[in-house]
Write a protein that holds these residues in place. Structure first.
Motif, mmCIF file in Angstrom:
data_model
loop_
_atom_site.group_PDB
_atom_site.id
_atom_site.type_symbol
_atom_site.label_atom_id
_atom_site.label_comp_id
_atom_site.label_asym_id
_atom_site.label_seq_id
_atom_site.Cartn_x
_atom_site.Cartn_y
_atom_site.Cartn_z
ATOM 1 N N ALA A 255 64.398 -12.606 49.577
ATOM 2 C CA ALA A 255 63.465 -12.769 48.459
ATOM 3 C C ALA A 255 64.175 -12.994 47.128
ATOM 4 C CB ALA A 255 62.544 -11.548 48.363
ATOM 5 N N LEU A 256 65.186 -12.176 46.820
ATOM 6 C CA LEU A 256 65.875 -12.315 45.533
ATOM 7 C C LEU A 256 66.660 -13.624 45.433
ATOM 8 C CD1 LEU A 256 66.350 -11.038 42.813
ATOM 9 C CD2 LEU A 256 68.242 -9.706 43.783
ATOM 10 N N PRO A 257 67.458 -13.994 46.447
ATOM 11 C CA PRO A 257 68.128 -15.303 46.377
ATOM 12 C C PRO A 257 67.133 -16.464 46.329
ATOM 13 C CG PRO A 257 69.157 -13.924 48.049
ATOM 14 C CD PRO A 257 67.899 -13.214 47.623
ATOM 15 N N LEU A 258 66.013 -16.352 47.073
ATOM 16 C CA LEU A 258 65.012 -17.418 47.076
ATOM 17 C C LEU A 258 64.340 -17.542 45.712
ATOM 18 C CD1 LEU A 258 63.452 -19.530 48.708
ATOM 19 C CD2 LEU A 258 61.846 -17.719 49.366
ATOM 20 N N ALA A 259 64.034 -16.392 45.097
ATOM 21 C CA ALA A 259 63.419 -16.419 43.765
ATOM 22 C C ALA A 259 64.369 -17.044 42.753
ATOM 23 C CB ALA A 259 63.041 -14.995 43.336
ATOM 24 N N ASP A 260 65.643 -16.702 42.843
ATOM 25 C CA ASP A 260 66.638 -17.262 41.927
ATOM 26 C C ASP A 260 66.745 -18.776 42.092
ATOM 27 O OD1 ASP A 260 69.048 -16.357 40.075
ATOM 28 O OD2 ASP A 260 69.772 -17.970 41.369
ATOM 29 N N ARG A 261 66.780 -19.239 43.348
ATOM 30 C CA ARG A 261 66.883 -20.673 43.617
ATOM 31 C C ARG A 261 65.623 -21.409 43.179
ATOM 32 N NH1 ARG A 261 69.893 -23.649 47.243
ATOM 33 N NH2 ARG A 261 71.465 -22.067 46.764
ATOM 34 N N PHE A 262 64.456 -20.837 43.466
ATOM 35 C CA PHE A 262 63.183 -21.447 43.089
ATOM 36 C C PHE A 262 63.062 -21.544 41.575
ATOM 37 C CE2 PHE A 262 58.281 -21.157 43.591
ATOM 38 C CZ PHE A 262 58.190 -22.541 43.555
ATOM 39 N N TYR A 263 63.516 -20.495 40.888
ATOM 40 C CA TYR A 263 63.488 -20.507 39.421
ATOM 41 C C TYR A 263 64.378 -21.629 38.879
ATOM 42 C CZ TYR A 263 64.545 -19.149 34.617
ATOM 43 O OH TYR A 263 64.733 -19.156 33.268
ATOM 44 N N ARG A 264 65.555 -21.793 39.456
ATOM 45 C CA ARG A 264 66.472 -22.840 38.997
ATOM 46 C C ARG A 264 65.881 -24.238 39.228
ATOM 47 N NH1 ARG A 264 71.695 -20.930 38.030
ATOM 48 N NH2 ARG A 264 72.017 -18.764 38.675
ATOM 49 N N VAL A 265 65.193 -24.388 40.360
ATOM 50 C CA VAL A 265 64.569 -25.678 40.663
ATOM 51 C C VAL A 265 63.464 -25.983 39.649
ATOM 52 C CG1 VAL A 265 63.105 -26.900 42.329
ATOM 53 C CG2 VAL A 265 65.128 -25.655 43.115
ATOM 54 N N LEU A 266 62.627 -24.999 39.357
ATOM 55 C CA LEU A 266 61.505 -25.221 38.456
ATOM 56 C C LEU A 266 61.935 -25.408 37.006
ATOM 57 C CD1 LEU A 266 58.839 -22.697 39.822
ATOM 58 C CD2 LEU A 266 58.999 -25.147 40.241
ATOM 59 N N THR A 267 63.107 -24.884 36.655
ATOM 60 C CA THR A 267 63.547 -24.969 35.248
ATOM 61 C C THR A 267 64.714 -25.936 35.057
ATOM 62 O OG1 THR A 267 65.043 -23.071 35.564
ATOM 63 C CG2 THR A 267 62.814 -22.608 34.762
ATOM 64 N N ARG A 268 65.008 -26.744 36.086
ATOM 65 C CA ARG A 268 66.194 -27.608 35.984
ATOM 66 C C ARG A 268 66.063 -28.626 34.853
ATOM 67 N NH1 ARG A 268 63.398 -29.193 40.515
ATOM 68 N NH2 ARG A 268 62.796 -31.397 40.674
ATOM 69 N N ARG A 269 64.845 -29.136 34.630
ATOM 70 C CA ARG A 269 64.664 -30.112 33.548
ATOM 71 C C ARG A 269 64.894 -29.458 32.190
ATOM 72 N NH1 ARG A 269 59.291 -33.888 32.477
ATOM 73 N NH2 ARG A 269 60.095 -34.935 30.605
ATOM 74 N N GLN A 270 64.357 -28.257 32.035
ATOM 75 C CA GLN A 270 64.537 -27.526 30.779
ATOM 76 C C GLN A 270 66.014 -27.210 30.558
ATOM 77 O OE1 GLN A 270 62.296 -23.877 30.621
ATOM 78 N NE2 GLN A 270 63.424 -23.110 28.860
ATOM 79 N N THR A 271 66.710 -26.845 31.630
ATOM 80 C CA THR A 271 68.133 -26.521 31.529
ATOM 81 C C THR A 271 68.945 -27.749 31.136
ATOM 82 O OG1 THR A 271 67.866 -24.829 33.243
ATOM 83 C CG2 THR A 271 70.104 -25.565 32.775
ATOM 84 N N ARG A 272 68.588 -28.912 31.712
ATOM 85 C CA ARG A 272 69.309 -30.147 31.382
ATOM 86 C C ARG A 272 69.098 -30.533 29.922
ATOM 87 N NH1 ARG A 272 67.375 -33.417 36.793
ATOM 88 N NH2 ARG A 272 68.820 -32.428 38.266
ATOM 89 N N GLU A 273 67.860 -30.370 29.444
ATOM 90 C CA GLU A 273 67.581 -30.699 28.044
ATOM 91 C C GLU A 273 68.374 -29.811 27.101
ATOM 92 O OE1 GLU A 273 63.383 -30.308 27.726
ATOM 93 O OE2 GLU A 273 62.942 -32.247 28.666
ATOM 94 N N GLU A 274 68.456 -28.518 27.419
ATOM 95 C CA GLU A 274 69.228 -27.602 26.579
ATOM 96 C C GLU A 274 70.710 -27.952 26.606
ATOM 97 O OE1 GLU A 274 68.272 -23.797 28.126
ATOM 98 O OE2 GLU A 274 66.309 -23.680 27.156
ATOM 99 N N ALA A 275 71.190 -28.351 27.788
ATOM 100 C CA ALA A 275 72.599 -28.726 27.905
ATOM 101 C C ALA A 275 72.894 -29.991 27.110
ATOM 102 C CB ALA A 275 72.958 -28.941 29.375
ATOM 103 N N ALA A 276 71.938 -30.936 27.142
ATOM 104 C CA ALA A 276 72.124 -32.183 26.394
ATOM 105 C C ALA A 276 72.164 -31.927 24.897
ATOM 106 C CB ALA A 276 71.002 -33.165 26.733
ATOM 107 N N VAL A 277 71.299 -31.040 24.421
ATOM 108 C CA VAL A 277 71.274 -30.699 23.003
ATOM 109 C C VAL A 277 72.595 -30.064 22.595
ATOM 110 C CG1 VAL A 277 70.209 -29.209 21.268
ATOM 111 C CG2 VAL A 277 68.770 -30.500 22.856
#
Length: 459
Positions: A255-277
């Motif tokens: 459950a914990l590894p799956l939640a972590d992976r699912f969170y990363r998948v759902l927020t990958r666009r937001q993470t990329r935008e922050e990295a680009a900035v």
């Protein structure tokens, strides 16, 4: 920060602290037991409010009133008594498992398959909502399970006690403590009265891994299906035990590894935008330093929140003989009101439950590998089953003790212990409310739906 003006915390209590809170709980429990239950029509169904819910609410009101404040130590004693009351409730429910074993066996793999709903339902539904509400990394800790006590160690070991993920665990824990039992009572009462699910499927859904939530939801199911009370209680108790045992292993490895992976998948666009900035910032910009300062400040805030939760939930140690004695008096009183009269059979029923609890605690201390709850459930199921020679006599005495009367005592004490947790509400933020409500709904409803289909296929 200086703590010289703070009074020393008491971690052990005797009769001086235990008897006053017990007397207060006794008055409240008897009063709400006499009030009885109320049925409210809400258009799309009916909601039944039980004495235990009145007890929880009234206990909470008493614990937060300012006219004669209930001291922190008294509230902690009430919380300690709740832990022992859970053992008595499990002992009572264990005597519904034995007679229901043929029904439980007929459920077949449905009993195990529905656990997917309990263990992963929060991730499937509550985690996307938390991402939508931008809860940040606290999303992972708040939604990988319903976050009872075992979740603390899992998240702390993986992410650290000052992490955002650990703050999410604490936030969901506070929310579940304050609102879990009341909300799941209303939820299961509404769904049960739709009469679209098999009562055994609903009972499996009730085993969310929390004793108070399981008792509250089981009562609502029984109100809708009174003829199936014994099977419902037995199924709910087994499901709750399975969820509790499997929850640790599934939480750590799935459950914990799956939640972590699912969170990363759902927020990958937001993470990329922050990295680009960040990458596009001028070389002389102090964005990196600012980001580090913000992270440090957030970690410090998380640490303070963790310390406040630890202070609020610090264990109070009571002598076992004292806690069992006062709970027996409370229990016999409320059970007598529920039965509309005192009888020695009720006393005999409590004597049997006390013996079972004491033997199980001794075995747990002896083995140091298996919890007392597992022993209580296993031994209770056996000695109440058709294969034990004295089952008929034991079951006759135990059935005189209404399980709801024990739940009323337990939740009244829980209400009296909640005043110390109310100040934490300002720390958890409003976002945890819709996320917490959806997490509980997902755990119960998804498990029930899976159980419904699995029962149909198996039968």
């Amino acid at each position: 920060m200086s703590t010289s003006t703070s009074p020393a915390r008491t971690d052990r209590a005797g009769a001086r602290l235990t008897l006053p809170i017990t007397a207060l709980a006794f008055v409240i429990a008897l009063a709400v037991q006499l009030i009885g239950q109320a049925k409210i029509d809400v258009g799309i169904g009916a909601i039944v409010i039980f004495p235990m819910v009145w007890g929880l609410i009234l206990g909470l009101l008493v614990s937060v009133q300012k006219f004669k404040p209930l001291g922190l130590d008294l509230q902690r004693v009430a919380a300690a008594l709740v832990g022992v009351a859970v053992l008595l409730l499990v002992a009572r429910l264990a005597f519904n498992i034995g007679p229901s074993l043929p029904t439980l066996l007929k459920a077949g793999p449905a009993l195990l398959l529905q656990e997917v709903g309990h263990l992963l339902g929060t991730i499937a539904l509550a985690l996307p909502l938390a991402v939508l509400l931008r809860m940040g990394k606290a999303t992972v800790g708040a939604t990988f399970s319903l976050d009872r006590e075992p979740s603390f160690a899992m998240v702390s070991e993986k992410y650290g006690p000052d992490s955002d993920q650990y703050r999410g665990v604490l936030a969901m824990y506070v929310f579940g403590t304050l609102f879990g039992a009341v909300y799941i009572t209303l939820l299961t009462s509404l769904i049960s009265n739709w009469k679209i699910f098999d009562p055994l499927a609903l009972a499996m859904g009730a085993g969310v891994g929390s004793g108070s939530m399981m008792a509250a939801s089981s009562a609502s199911i029984i109100a809708a299906y009174p003829g199936d009370q014994e099977a419902i209680l037995g199924m709910a108790a087994i499901s709750n035990l399975i969820t509790t045992i499997l929850g640790v292993y599934v939480g750590i490895y799935l459950a914990l590894p799956l939640a972590d992976r699912f969170y990363r998948v759902l927020t990958r666009r937001q993470t990329r935008e922050e990295a680009a900035v960040t990458a596009g910032a001028p070389a002389h910009d102090d964005t990196g330093e600012s980001s580090n300062a913000e992270a440090h400040a957030q970690a410090e805030e998380n640490r303070r929140f963790r310390e406040r939760v630890a202070e609020s939930s610090a264990a109070m140690h009571l002598p076992l003989w004292l806690s069992l004695s006062v709970l027996t008096v409370l229990g016999i009183g409320t059970a007598s009101v529920a039965a509309k009269g005192f009888s020695l059979t009720i006393v005999a029923g409590y004597a049997i439950m006390l013996a079972l609890v004491l033997v199980s605690i001794a075995l747990a201390k002896l083995t140091k590998k298996i919890s007392a709850i597992v022993y209580i459930t296993t031994i209770g199921a056996y000695i109440s089953s058709p294969w034990f020679f004295g089952a008929a006599a034991l079951n006759g005495a135990i059935k005189s003790v209404d399980f709801l009367s024990i739940a009323t005592v337990m939740l009244t004490l829980a209400g009296l212990s909640l005043g110390k947790d109310i100040p934490l509400l300002k720390n958890i933020g409003w976002k945890i409310i819709p996320v917490g409500l959806l997490a509980i709904t997902a755990s119960f409803l998804l498990s029930t739906v899976i159980a419904e289909f699995a029962l149909g296929l198996w039968h």
